[in-house]
Design a protein around this motif. Sequence first.
Motif, mmCIF file in Angstrom:
data_model
loop_
_atom_site.group_PDB
_atom_site.id
_atom_site.type_symbol
_atom_site.label_atom_id
_atom_site.label_comp_id
_atom_site.label_asym_id
_atom_site.label_seq_id
_atom_site.Cartn_x
_atom_site.Cartn_y
_atom_site.Cartn_z
ATOM 1 N N SER A 129 -40.792 -14.426 -45.531
ATOM 2 C CA SER A 129 -42.171 -14.810 -45.193
ATOM 3 C C SER A 129 -42.244 -15.707 -43.964
ATOM 4 C CB SER A 129 -42.851 -15.482 -46.385
ATOM 5 O OG SER A 129 -42.505 -16.838 -46.474
ATOM 6 N N THR A 130 -41.120 -16.293 -43.544
ATOM 7 C CA THR A 130 -41.163 -17.256 -42.447
ATOM 8 C C THR A 130 -40.356 -16.843 -41.214
ATOM 9 O OG1 THR A 130 -39.346 -18.453 -43.516
ATOM 10 C CG2 THR A 130 -41.569 -19.262 -43.932
ATOM 11 N N TYR A 131 -39.372 -15.983 -41.386
ATOM 12 C CA TYR A 131 -38.555 -15.583 -40.235
ATOM 13 C C TYR A 131 -39.405 -14.701 -39.308
ATOM 14 C CZ TYR A 131 -34.822 -13.368 -37.522
ATOM 15 O OH TYR A 131 -34.031 -12.911 -36.501
ATOM 16 N N GLY A 172 -42.632 -13.342 -40.610
ATOM 17 C CA GLY A 172 -42.750 -12.307 -41.646
ATOM 18 C C GLY A 172 -42.024 -11.020 -41.335
ATOM 19 N N ILE A 229 -41.566 -26.414 -52.202
ATOM 20 C CA ILE A 229 -41.918 -25.780 -50.930
ATOM 21 C C ILE A 229 -41.781 -24.269 -51.096
ATOM 22 C CG2 ILE A 229 -41.441 -25.689 -48.445
ATOM 23 C CD1 ILE A 229 -42.201 -28.514 -49.540
ATOM 24 N N GLY A 230 -42.783 -23.527 -50.654
ATOM 25 C CA GLY A 230 -42.717 -22.077 -50.794
ATOM 26 C C GLY A 230 -43.988 -21.436 -50.281
ATOM 27 N N THR A 231 -44.049 -20.119 -50.398
ATOM 28 C CA THR A 231 -45.266 -19.415 -49.981
ATOM 29 C C THR A 231 -45.600 -18.351 -51.027
ATOM 30 O OG1 THR A 231 -44.127 -17.644 -48.770
ATOM 31 C CG2 THR A 231 -44.629 -19.649 -47.525
ATOM 32 N N PHE A 232 -46.750 -17.727 -50.846
ATOM 33 C CA PHE A 232 -47.063 -16.487 -51.541
ATOM 34 C C PHE A 232 -46.833 -15.371 -50.522
ATOM 35 C CE2 PHE A 232 -49.550 -19.584 -53.880
ATOM 36 C CZ PHE A 232 -49.366 -19.185 -55.191
ATOM 37 N N PHE A 289 -38.733 -16.501 -49.338
ATOM 38 C CA PHE A 289 -39.157 -17.535 -48.392
ATOM 39 C C PHE A 289 -38.695 -17.189 -46.979
ATOM 40 C CE2 PHE A 289 -39.023 -21.512 -46.043
ATOM 41 C CZ PHE A 289 -40.287 -22.014 -46.308
ATOM 42 N N LYS A 346 -44.422 -15.067 -55.433
ATOM 43 C CA LYS A 346 -44.062 -16.482 -55.301
ATOM 44 C C LYS A 346 -42.614 -16.609 -54.834
ATOM 45 C CE LYS A 346 -46.996 -18.792 -58.740
ATOM 46 N NZ LYS A 346 -46.985 -19.652 -59.929
ATOM 47 N N ASN A 347 -42.355 -17.557 -53.960
ATOM 48 C CA ASN A 347 -40.985 -17.853 -53.565
ATOM 49 C C ASN A 347 -40.888 -19.360 -53.355
ATOM 50 O OD1 ASN A 347 -41.604 -18.622 -50.762
ATOM 51 N ND2 ASN A 347 -42.160 -16.468 -50.558
ATOM 52 N N GLY A 348 -39.718 -19.863 -53.021
ATOM 53 C CA GLY A 348 -39.655 -21.298 -52.787
ATOM 54 C C GLY A 348 -38.263 -21.867 -52.841
ATOM 55 N N PHE A 349 -38.192 -23.135 -52.455
ATOM 56 C CA PHE A 349 -36.937 -23.855 -52.580
ATOM 57 C C PHE A 349 -37.212 -25.276 -53.071
ATOM 58 C CE2 PHE A 349 -38.176 -24.395 -48.105
ATOM 59 C CZ PHE A 349 -37.957 -25.747 -47.867
#
Lengths: 357, 357
Positions: free
Chosen positions: A111-113, A116, A149-152, A108, A137-140
């Motif tokens: 993918s967001t910092y 990416g 909450i997460g992204t691919f 996660f 897949k990731n998430g918290f």
Amino acid sequence: MKEIKINLKNPYSVIVTSTNSHLNFWFEQKKVGQLFIITDQNVDSIYADYFRSFEQKIIGKYIIKPGEDSKRIEIILDIYRALLKNNVDRRCTLIAFGGGVVGDIAGFVASTYKRGTNLVYIPTTIISQTDSSVGGKNGFNLDGIKNIIGTFYQPNLVYIDVNLIKTLDYRNFKNGMAEVIKYGLSLDENLFRFIEENKRAIKEREIDKLKYIVSECVKLKAGIVERDELDLGERHILNFGHTIGHSVETMFDFNILHGEAVAIGMVYESYIALKRKLISEDIFDRLIKILEYFELPTNINIDNYKRFKDIICKDKKNVDNNIKIVLPQGIGRAIITTDVKADTIVQNIQEYNRRLL
Amino acid sequence: MKEIKINLKNPYSVIVTSTNSHLNFWFEQKKVGQLFIITDQNVDSIYADYFRSFEQKIIGKYIIKPGEDSKRIEIILDIYRALLKNNVDRRCTLIAFGGGVVGDIAGFVASTYKRGTNLVYIPTTIISQTDSSVGGKNGFNLDGIKNIIGTFYQPNLVYIDVNLIKTLDYRNFKNGMAEVIKYGLSLDENLFRFIEENKRAIKEREIDKLKYIVSECVKLKAGIVERDELDLGERHILNFGHTIGHSVETMFDFNILHGEAVAIGMVYESYIALKRKLISEDIFDRLIKILEYFELPTNINIDNYKRFKDIICKDKKNVDNNIKIVLPQGIGRAIITTDVKADTIVQNIQEYNRRLL
């Protein structure tokens, strides 16, 4: 060394090996610069030296507490701040070195910092090697809802060193074996037979056997992820044992490991399949036997069936209030269906539990 | 109505129109079910009725406070909780109805809630219609660092109704015009000429003129985004005026609108281009004139050049401590370069400011 290609928009490799020596080679080949490691206290205490041969590339390390409770936004924000403090830019590579929790968090963050960064997974448990490290897949968790909450987000490399499994405690080892058995029963008859025939060598963690089962699982998962990256259809087949399994995890407030819950879920879901004549008594018995061999639970005492039904009905995988469930159909085949009602699920669990008395 | 296709892995359309009536048609055509609206107080107070013809599809609305300060993790968590409370699932469509701030927040939420929901942008400002709604960037601020956390997430539709611009206050209108002028000067000579020749009609917000400039900007951006979705190279050309502009925003603690800062950035960056003989005095004057016509700032008094230099050096866009800057080369062409040192940038700003005395 085996290399399995994941053919998505940005293709990447899963390397299955039993040493860390190919890692350095890959870094050189891909001209990888700075590395930032995300790991947990357990892994760090055993494998602090794992990256010694390219120590000079490492610009920082963030060590989380092991366990599901770390999958919180506060931890993720703290990692962002550590990355900022270390001037990590988008060309830096984050290394997720640990099991599923580390992978979920690091994935996660990557993918967001700065929208990416590069990401390399080095999964250290059998469950993350065969399942969570492949597929993006990731998430918290938020307010107790798991992975809500997460992204691919696909990594640049998944580096599976089965030798890391050697130091896993037995409970976590067999926890992963539940997912391996899942792959066999629902997707690959040969794999299921291989587990049955080599159960003792697997239990003793013979490297060649581990390499074989891990790479077979990765290949199975890779094929499915390639056809359904965003989990809109076929990928759901990987959830055999998970509809009931997730509800067991929630019911028992995660005081049970994921693989243990999946083992229980597989038994009850197979019992539903048995009642519908999708599988024979013989297959059902083989499932129970192999789970018992690895000392995995095959049933659980539920004291409040009404609450259990409510949990099943709230599952994230449900669409339009239809419960999605995967039922085995022989060995190595399974179907996704929404025509099993919550009541039926609960009745079958009750019936099976009574049968055991 | 104009339809511009964005040809990425999952292609989608940008519709440019001056009514909300095609929206319902698109919803029907795509069998869109439930809608959840994310908007801000300003937009909601003027356009609460915008969705009346399909009111029955709307299952919830989240209204943020206008302004950059809303781009915080606390707001994002609060939106997640509102979605959970409304039982929003992955097949629901989030509507981002507002300017850049709403788009950034709603885009991030859509890309992370349950690992991705459907998303429709309805940008309400000229700056979001021409720039931020196309390209999939979203994000929020952390510890005062703008957009440091975010993803690339493409919507299912961008619906641009230029009629919404009619109610924009003049400061926000001209704020958007700075980005339009940027597109013209750095990417498209015809657009730049069109703005010069039709400046009065544009200022009076004649619908046809607005439609033309907005769709030209979208087409320019679409082409670049298609070739560089993840902002790894060519997409940086869109940052003309932004290297200095972002630093001006930071220096003045965001007490200046983005477009105003970009206007100032374009002047100084063009002045550097002028000194390097990349553009003529005539072109430089045309830039100043058109910015002045729209009453945009063309310079700013900096009292602490040392601090300004520090800010420039810390820009997120820098790689390996090299400052990336876009310089115009004639009208309608620009280059990305890293060979302008921070000192040179500061000297040129000082020199230009002295010239004005």
